[in-house]
Design an enzyme around this catalytic site. Structure first.
Site, PDB file in Angstrom:
ATOM      1  N   GLU A  29       0.824  -1.207   0.000  1.00 20.88           N
ATOM      2  CA  GLU A  29       0.000   0.000   0.000  1.00 20.88           C
ATOM      3  C   GLU A  29       0.858   1.256   0.000  1.00 20.88           C
ATOM      4  OE1 GLU A  29      -4.330  -1.041   1.851  1.00 20.88           O
ATOM      5  OE2 GLU A  29      -2.776  -0.520   3.315  1.00 20.88           O
ATOM      6  N   CYS A  55       3.421   8.932   0.609  1.00 24.09           N
ATOM      7  CA  CYS A  55       3.888   8.077   1.694  1.00 24.09           C
ATOM      8  C   CYS A  55       4.089   6.682   1.101  1.00 24.09           C
ATOM      9  CB  CYS A  55       2.875   8.062   2.828  1.00 24.09           C
ATOM     10  SG  CYS A  55       3.314   6.968   4.196  1.00 24.09           S
ATOM     11  N   CYS A 104       6.000  -5.941   7.523  1.00 28.52           N
ATOM     12  CA  CYS A 104       7.018  -5.404   8.418  1.00 28.52           C
ATOM     13  C   CYS A 104       7.294  -6.415   9.525  1.00 28.52           C
ATOM     14  CB  CYS A 104       6.559  -4.079   9.022  1.00 28.52           C
ATOM     15  SG  CYS A 104       7.822  -3.253  10.031  1.00 28.52           S
ATOM     16  N   CYS A 139       5.296  -3.416  15.891  1.00 33.77           N
ATOM     17  CA  CYS A 139       4.842  -2.347  16.801  1.00 33.77           C
ATOM     18  C   CYS A 139       3.355  -2.525  17.110  1.00 33.77           C
ATOM     19  CB  CYS A 139       5.099  -0.976  16.186  1.00 33.77           C
ATOM     20  SG  CYS A 139       6.843  -0.627  15.906  1.00 33.77           S
ATOM     21  N   CYS A 171       0.581  -0.454  15.217  1.00 33.98           N
ATOM     22  CA  CYS A 171       0.687  -0.402  13.757  1.00 33.98           C
ATOM     23  C   CYS A 171       0.094  -1.656  13.133  1.00 33.98           C
ATOM     24  CB  CYS A 171       2.154  -0.256  13.355  1.00 33.98           C
ATOM     25  SG  CYS A 171       2.414  -0.148  11.568  1.00 33.98           S
ATOM     26  N   CYS A 204      -1.357   7.181   9.636  1.00 34.91           N
ATOM     27  CA  CYS A 204      -0.172   6.536  10.199  1.00 34.91           C
ATOM     28  C   CYS A 204      -0.550   5.276  10.970  1.00 34.91           C
ATOM     29  CB  CYS A 204       0.553   7.502  11.139  1.00 34.91           C
ATOM     30  SG  CYS A 204       1.283   8.911  10.302  1.00 34.91           S
TER      31      CYS A 204
END
Length: 353
Positions: free
Chosen positions: A103, A116, A123, A127, A130, A344
């Site tokens: 994305e 962005c 990932c 976190c 996230c 975010c």
């Protein structure tokens, strides 16, 4: 799946020429016995003009175009889904040549356009605030796959991207070589022509990456995800960097500013009852004292299935005022694209259909 080498990572063969940066294309031209100017032509076609096939490269000899076509693929991502936010933000789900999806987000502001972009599919940092890390890491992206995201967004808006930030999926410094190659392609006059200071990398705080980044000749911008200045809290929120001490991170920021003369930003996602307490604020003030930094406060964005909640807006204002009194500039990041899960921490690498 067969794979091709790219730096320290392995990329599927379908990535083809998009695994190559400027040096890689120059080496390819040398291997083919071509004069140096041919490499520049190929780079301009692939990255500056976004060619979808070697056949489009009209200023190359026909036999060379045939050789290049036979030697390697020239893929371009497919837009599987495009979502539009009420605030003008657009989120794109892109399918890469091997079927992996990623994305990216476009954020317009007048005649300016910020993209962005992602440096990895998925990932590994994990976190807790996230969405990207929930499914883990699929693979690194090649430099061309990173640059293509910026091109896709710019073409869709009909605007030249003026800013690009590595704040999408992935940890950029875990894919350092490809990320830096992509930044240089975005910055190059043969590529996208974006000013170096308008290209930002956001890292969870990988110390080796910060040290390497400080030594790069370009004036790229650094952002570091902090999210707590208390080690125990940060370890819990960011398990992928629990081995990075806050003391070592702070020293790396001092060294970065000393070597570059530039001011990095610290990203701080405010989470109710977790890192918005008076104790956490006091620790943040002490961490920043004497540092050349700017703190970006980001009220945590909602994620499906997550118990984490954003605090009342007055808490963010209190953080800004308190940091200012201690000599540290801070601001609250304006929320963009939350209604389409484009803000975010909300990117998930999957279709919303």
């Amino acid at each position: 799946m067969s794979e091709a080498r790219h730096g320290a990572c392995r990329l599927p063969v379908e990535v083809g020429v998009k695994a190559l940066d400027i040096d890689g294309i120059t080496a390819l031209a040398h291997d083919l016995g071509l004069p140096g100017f041919r490499a520049a032509q190929i780079v301009r076609w692939v990255y500056g003009r976004g060619a979808r096939s070697f056949a489009e490269m009209s200023d190359l000899p026909a036999d060379l175009r045939a050789v290049l076509s036979a030697r390697m693929p020239l893929p371009f991502p497919e837009v599987l889904e495009r979502q539009m936010s009420a605030d003008g933000t657009r989120k794109y789900l892109l399918r890469l040549a091997d079927g992996v999806t990623v994305e990216t987000v476009g954020l317009p502001a007048g005649d300016r356009l910020t993209v962005c972009f992602s440096t990895q599919a998925g990932c590994a940092m994990g976190c807790s605030f996230c969405a990207t890390g929930a499914a883990g890491l699929t693979r690194d992206l090649g430099p061309g796959e990173i640059v293509d995201q910026v091109r896709v967004v710019g073409e869709d808006f009909g605007l030249r991207a003026t800013n690009a930030v590595a704040m999408g999926q992935g940890e950029p410094f875990a894919n350092y070589d490809a990320t830096l190659s992509a930044l240089r392609l975005m910055n190059s006059s043969l590529g996208l022509g974006i000013g170096a200071r308008h290209l930002t990398v956001s890292t969870c705080g990988l110390l080796d990456g910060i040290r390497r980044f400080a030594s790069e000749p370009e004036q790229f911008t650094l952002a570091v995800s902090l999210h707590s200045a208390i080690q125990e809290t940060r370890n819990r929120l960011m398990p992928g960097v629990r081995g990075v001490s806050l003391l070592a991170l702070r020293e790396s920021l001092i060294d970065y500013s000393r070597l570059t003369g530039r001011r990095p930003s610290l990203e701080y996602a405010l989470i109710e009852g977790t890192n918005d307490t008076p104790k956490e604020l006091e620790a943040l003030v002490e961490f920043c004292r004497g540092l050349l930094v700017h703190v970006n406060l980001i009220p945590v964005n909602p994620i499906v299935g997550s118990p984490l909640r954003r605090p009342d807006a007055t808490r963010a204002d209190e953080f800004v005022r308190t940091l200012a009194r201690s000599g540290t500039e801070a601001s609250v990041r304006a929320e963009r694209g939350a209604d389409i899960d484009a803000a975010c921490g909300q990117l998930r690498q999957r279709a919303d259909i």
